[in-house]
Design a protein around this motif. Structure first.
Motif, PDB file in Angstrom:
ATOM      1  N   ARG A  14       6.066   2.708  -5.605  1.00 26.74           N
ATOM      2  CA  ARG A  14       6.596   2.201  -4.323  1.00 26.74           C
ATOM      3  C   ARG A  14       5.688   2.640  -3.164  1.00 26.74           C
ATOM      4  NH1 ARG A  14      10.887  -1.051  -2.929  1.00 26.74           N
ATOM      5  NH2 ARG A  14      12.556  -1.157  -4.449  1.00 26.74           N
ATOM      6  N   THR A  15       5.172   3.874  -3.227  1.00 29.88           N
ATOM      7  CA  THR A  15       4.268   4.345  -2.173  1.00 29.88           C
ATOM      8  C   THR A  15       2.997   3.495  -2.143  1.00 29.88           C
ATOM      9  OG1 THR A  15       5.132   6.553  -2.433  1.00 29.88           O
ATOM     10  CG2 THR A  15       3.034   6.375  -1.279  1.00 29.88           C
ATOM     11  N   ALA A  16       2.516   3.129  -3.341  1.00 26.38           N
ATOM     12  CA  ALA A  16       1.281   2.322  -3.407  1.00 26.38           C
ATOM     13  C   ALA A  16       1.469   0.943  -2.781  1.00 26.38           C
ATOM     14  CB  ALA A  16       0.821   2.182  -4.858  1.00 26.38           C
ATOM     15  N   PHE A  17       2.721   0.446  -2.735  1.00 33.05           N
ATOM     16  CA  PHE A  17       2.944  -0.858  -2.093  1.00 33.05           C
ATOM     17  C   PHE A  17       2.572  -0.781  -0.606  1.00 33.05           C
ATOM     18  CE2 PHE A  17       6.787  -1.622  -5.147  1.00 33.05           C
ATOM     19  CZ  PHE A  17       5.921  -1.688  -6.213  1.00 33.05           C
ATOM     20  N   GLU A  18       2.690   0.421  -0.027  1.00 35.38           N
ATOM     21  CA  GLU A  18       2.342   0.590   1.394  1.00 35.38           C
ATOM     22  C   GLU A  18       0.862   0.941   1.572  1.00 35.38           C
ATOM     23  OE1 GLU A  18       4.992   3.661   2.764  1.00 35.38           O
ATOM     24  OE2 GLU A  18       6.725   2.605   1.928  1.00 35.38           O
ATOM     25  N   THR A  19       0.313   1.730   0.628  1.00 35.81           N
ATOM     26  CA  THR A  19      -1.023   2.297   0.846  1.00 35.81           C
ATOM     27  C   THR A  19      -2.154   1.509   0.174  1.00 35.81           C
ATOM     28  OG1 THR A  19      -0.684   3.714  -1.080  1.00 35.81           O
ATOM     29  CG2 THR A  19      -0.142   4.657   1.085  1.00 35.81           C
ATOM     30  N   HIS A  20      -1.832   0.625  -0.789  1.00 35.28           N
ATOM     31  CA  HIS A  20      -2.877  -0.064  -1.565  1.00 35.28           C
ATOM     32  C   HIS A  20      -2.719  -1.577  -1.441  1.00 35.28           C
ATOM     33  CE1 HIS A  20      -3.110   3.931  -3.223  1.00 35.28           C
ATOM     34  NE2 HIS A  20      -4.161   3.612  -3.959  1.00 35.28           N
ATOM     35  N   ARG A  21      -2.789  -2.068  -0.204  1.00 39.86           N
ATOM     36  CA  ARG A  21      -2.480  -3.488   0.029  1.00 39.86           C
ATOM     37  C   ARG A  21      -3.712  -4.380   0.104  1.00 39.86           C
ATOM     38  NH1 ARG A  21       2.826  -3.827   1.938  1.00 39.86           N
ATOM     39  NH2 ARG A  21       2.457  -5.714   3.142  1.00 39.86           N
ATOM     40  N   SER A  22      -4.913  -3.778   0.115  1.00 36.14           N
ATOM     41  CA  SER A  22      -6.112  -4.609   0.287  1.00 36.14           C
ATOM     42  C   SER A  22      -6.535  -5.216  -1.058  1.00 36.14           C
ATOM     43  CB  SER A  22      -7.243  -3.758   0.839  1.00 36.14           C
ATOM     44  OG  SER A  22      -7.475  -2.716  -0.073  1.00 36.14           O
ATOM     45  N   TYR A  23      -7.362  -6.265  -0.973  1.00 36.84           N
ATOM     46  CA  TYR A  23      -7.907  -6.844  -2.198  1.00 36.84           C
ATOM     47  C   TYR A  23      -9.052  -5.985  -2.713  1.00 36.84           C
ATOM     48  CZ  TYR A  23      -4.925 -10.898  -2.220  1.00 36.84           C
ATOM     49  OH  TYR A  23      -3.818 -11.716  -2.301  1.00 36.84           O
ATOM     50  N   GLU A  24      -9.175  -5.903  -4.048  1.00 36.82           N
ATOM     51  CA  GLU A  24     -10.174  -5.058  -4.701  1.00 36.82           C
ATOM     52  C   GLU A  24     -11.559  -5.677  -4.693  1.00 36.82           C
ATOM     53  OE1 GLU A  24     -10.173  -1.924  -7.160  1.00 36.82           O
ATOM     54  OE2 GLU A  24      -9.264  -1.789  -5.182  1.00 36.82           O
ATOM     55  N   GLY A  25     -11.599  -7.011  -4.494  1.00 44.45           N
ATOM     56  CA  GLY A  25     -12.887  -7.706  -4.597  1.00 44.45           C
ATOM     57  C   GLY A  25     -13.260  -7.996  -6.037  1.00 44.45           C
ATOM     58  N   GLU A  26     -12.294  -7.821  -6.962  1.00 49.01           N
ATOM     59  CA  GLU A  26     -12.559  -8.116  -8.378  1.00 49.01           C
ATOM     60  C   GLU A  26     -11.438  -8.967  -8.930  1.00 49.01           C
ATOM     61  OE1 GLU A  26     -13.338  -4.934 -11.162  1.00 49.01           O
ATOM     62  OE2 GLU A  26     -14.348  -3.837  -9.550  1.00 49.01           O
ATOM     63  N   ASP A  27     -11.762  -9.804  -9.943  1.00 48.61           N
ATOM     64  CA  ASP A  27     -10.737 -10.621 -10.589  1.00 48.61           C
ATOM     65  C   ASP A  27     -10.223  -9.925 -11.841  1.00 48.61           C
ATOM     66  OD1 ASP A  27     -11.150 -12.499  -8.671  1.00 48.61           O
ATOM     67  OD2 ASP A  27     -12.212 -13.925  -9.971  1.00 48.61           O
ATOM     68  N   ASN A  28      -8.970 -10.212 -12.197  1.00 47.91           N
ATOM     69  CA  ASN A  28      -8.465  -9.726 -13.490  1.00 47.91           C
ATOM     70  C   ASN A  28      -8.931 -10.684 -14.586  1.00 47.91           C
ATOM     71  OD1 ASN A  28      -6.714 -11.914 -13.605  1.00 47.91           O
ATOM     72  ND2 ASN A  28      -4.891 -10.757 -13.033  1.00 47.91           N
ATOM     73  N   PRO A  29      -8.643 -10.388 -15.879  1.00 45.84           N
ATOM     74  CA  PRO A  29      -9.153 -11.243 -16.960  1.00 45.84           C
ATOM     75  C   PRO A  29      -8.653 -12.685 -16.893  1.00 45.84           C
ATOM     76  CG  PRO A  29      -8.457  -9.121 -17.824  1.00 45.84           C
ATOM     77  CD  PRO A  29      -7.999  -9.163 -16.400  1.00 45.84           C
ATOM     78  N   SER A  61       1.168 -10.721  -5.112  1.00 48.51           N
ATOM     79  CA  SER A  61       0.849 -11.445  -3.878  1.00 48.51           C
ATOM     80  C   SER A  61       2.059 -11.491  -2.939  1.00 48.51           C
ATOM     81  CB  SER A  61       0.323 -12.855  -4.183  1.00 48.51           C
ATOM     82  OG  SER A  61       1.317 -13.619  -4.801  1.00 48.51           O
ATOM     83  N   ASN A  62       3.241 -11.143  -3.439  1.00 43.02           N
ATOM     84  CA  ASN A  62       4.434 -11.058  -2.588  1.00 43.02           C
ATOM     85  C   ASN A  62       4.442  -9.817  -1.690  1.00 43.02           C
ATOM     86  OD1 ASN A  62       5.642 -13.391  -3.373  1.00 43.02           O
ATOM     87  ND2 ASN A  62       7.357 -12.466  -4.448  1.00 43.02           N
ATOM     88  N   LEU A  63       3.538  -8.855  -1.959  1.00 48.73           N
ATOM     89  CA  LEU A  63       3.546  -7.630  -1.132  1.00 48.73           C
ATOM     90  C   LEU A  63       3.307  -7.981   0.335  1.00 48.73           C
ATOM     91  CD1 LEU A  63       1.609  -4.878  -3.144  1.00 48.73           C
ATOM     92  CD2 LEU A  63       4.071  -5.102  -2.815  1.00 48.73           C
ATOM     93  N   GLY A  64       2.405  -8.939   0.573  1.00 50.72           N
ATOM     94  CA  GLY A  64       2.050  -9.316   1.942  1.00 50.72           C
ATOM     95  C   GLY A  64       3.234  -9.841   2.736  1.00 50.72           C
ATOM     96  N   SER A  65       4.153 -10.534   2.070  1.00 48.69           N
ATOM     97  CA  SER A  65       5.312 -11.105   2.777  1.00 48.69           C
ATOM     98  C   SER A  65       6.564 -10.257   2.566  1.00 48.69           C
ATOM     99  CB  SER A  65       5.557 -12.535   2.295  1.00 48.69           C
ATOM    100  OG  SER A  65       5.733 -12.541   0.893  1.00 48.69           O
ATOM    101  N   ASN A  66       6.389  -9.081   1.942  1.00 51.83           N
ATOM    102  CA  ASN A  66       7.496  -8.156   1.687  1.00 51.83           C
ATOM    103  C   ASN A  66       8.633  -8.827   0.921  1.00 51.83           C
ATOM    104  OD1 ASN A  66       8.697  -5.651   1.710  1.00 51.83           O
ATOM    105  ND2 ASN A  66       9.788  -6.008   3.628  1.00 51.83           N
ATOM    106  N   ASN A  67       8.247  -9.589  -0.109  1.00 49.71           N
ATOM    107  CA  ASN A  67       9.253 -10.156  -1.016  1.00 49.71           C
ATOM    108  C   ASN A  67       9.237  -9.371  -2.326  1.00 49.71           C
ATOM    109  OD1 ASN A  67       9.558 -12.009   1.017  1.00 49.71           O
ATOM    110  ND2 ASN A  67       9.750 -13.731  -0.375  1.00 49.71           N
ATOM    111  N   GLY A  68      10.170  -9.702  -3.226  1.00 51.48           N
ATOM    112  CA  GLY A  68      10.333  -8.925  -4.450  1.00 51.48           C
ATOM    113  C   GLY A  68       9.074  -8.882  -5.318  1.00 51.48           C
ATOM    114  N   VAL A  69       8.862  -7.751  -5.964  1.00 49.58           N
ATOM    115  CA  VAL A  69       7.821  -7.608  -6.992  1.00 49.58           C
ATOM    116  C   VAL A  69       8.439  -6.856  -8.171  1.00 49.58           C
ATOM    117  CG1 VAL A  69       5.821  -7.652  -5.428  1.00 49.58           C
ATOM    118  CG2 VAL A  69       6.926  -5.474  -5.939  1.00 49.58           C
ATOM    119  N   GLY A  70       7.707  -6.779  -9.270  1.00 49.84           N
ATOM    120  CA  GLY A  70       8.284  -6.134 -10.451  1.00 49.84           C
ATOM    121  C   GLY A  70       7.242  -5.501 -11.349  1.00 49.84           C
ATOM    122  N   THR A  71       7.717  -4.892 -12.415  1.00 49.84           N
ATOM    123  CA  THR A  71       6.871  -4.385 -13.500  1.00 49.84           C
ATOM    124  C   THR A  71       7.506  -4.877 -14.797  1.00 49.84           C
ATOM    125  OG1 THR A  71       6.186  -2.382 -12.316  1.00 49.84           O
ATOM    126  CG2 THR A  71       6.105  -2.290 -14.722  1.00 49.84           C
TER     127      THR A  71
END
Ligand code: AFP
Length: 298
Positions: free
Chosen positions: A35-50, A105-115
């Protein structure tokens, strides 16, 4: 099917229900950091996932945290995630397939996310029939977890380091009241468009763009979630190992149905770790209508 068979004879993984409980508790303990990372790690990494999607720093953080926590469990043998190309061997035992931050991508609009976590008794990529358990966490106004085993589905409230049972036996109603369908409408097949027209006459539209949050609404109220085949993406968007299989397992254990255009999602032949699949899950009645309408055209 995985390249080597189930390892349930291994004394380390003999007690699968205990392992699923340990995995669920371990994920729950990681939640304050996530939950803390949702506030502190919001920037794009500049890398794509697989899968070719741009990763947020929070995606990478959640993946590394969960790999480190789940990888230390004696009953976990393999850790795989949507954010890394190949599975990581961490010991001997069950295989976990994780979507560390579903709907990031919902972090930016403060909508639900999950694991999402799928626990397979086989090497990956595995069939949904090799799942021995699955869970998701929904980071909404409160944090809840849905945990499924062969014995059914339990919903928990995760609060102040405690796990409280909210719903001891989650069960989908026959019909329900909500639907949520992903993907651009002009890219849907004509059969799926016909189905959507029919469903919207009697159910209420609820779509937020994070699988966990959208499926949780269906599990709460009954109804149907779909991310169908698209014209430009015949296999849809969602990943079989990390998203579709665990969600289908949870929904089927709660008395619902899953479908991918031909059969239950859980019967899909696994070919690649990051393969995609159309996904339809929900209450028995709207799913039966969908299967009849689509007749093999996802
Ligand atoms: P992100 O992780 O890129 O936000 O994607 C989320 C997701 O994989 C799944 O959680 C949603 O159901 C689906 O994609 C939403 O897709 P659309 O943005 O096309 O609605």
């Amino acid at each position: 099917m995985g390249t080597s068979g189930p390892r349930s004879n291994d004394p380390e993984v003999a007690d699968e229900p205990a392992c699923i409980t340990t995995i669920a508790q371990t994920v729950a303990k990681a939640i304050p950091k996530l939950r803390t990372a949702f506030e502190t790690h919001r920037s794009y990494e500049g890398e794509d996932n697989p899968s070719g999607e741009e990763m947020l720093a929070a995606d990478v953080y959640a993946d590394e945290l969960l790999e480190s926590r789940l990888g230390k469990l004696a009953c976990v043998g393999t850790y795989a995630s949507e954010e890394r190309a190949d599975p990581t061997q961490v010991g001997t035992g069950l295989s976990v397939a994780v979507d560390p931050l579903d709907g990031s991508s919902n972090l930016g609009s403060n909508n639900g996310v999950g694991t999402i976590v799928g626990v397979y008794d086989s090497e990956l990529p595995a069939s949904g029939r090799d799942l021995v358990g699955a869970m998701y966490v929904l980071y909404g106004p409160t944090t809840t977890a849905m945990v499924a085993t062969d014995d059914g589905v339990t919903e928990y409230l995760l609060t102040q380091g405690q796990r409280k049972v909210l719903t001891p036996s989650v069960s989908l109603p026959d019909t329900g009241t909500v639907y949520g369908f992903g993907g651009p409408v002009p890219e849907w097949s004509s059969a799926f468009r016909r189905y959507a027209m029919s469903v919207q006459r009697r159910l209420k539209r609820r779509y937020g763009g994070a699988l966990v949050a959208d499926v949780n609404q269906v599990l709460s109220h009954g109804g149907v979630f779909a991310y169908p085949s698209l014209e430009t993406r015949p296999s849809g968007k969602l990943r079989l190992q990390f998203e579709a299989n665990p969600i289908a397992f949870i929904v089927e254990q709660a008395g619902g149905l899953s479908y991918q255009g031909d059969c239950s999602v859980l019967d899909t032949e696994p070919e690649r770790l990051h393969q995609r699949t159309p996904l339809f899950v929900g209450s028995p009645e709207p799913l039966a209508e969908l299967i009849e309408t689509l007749g093999g055209a996802a």
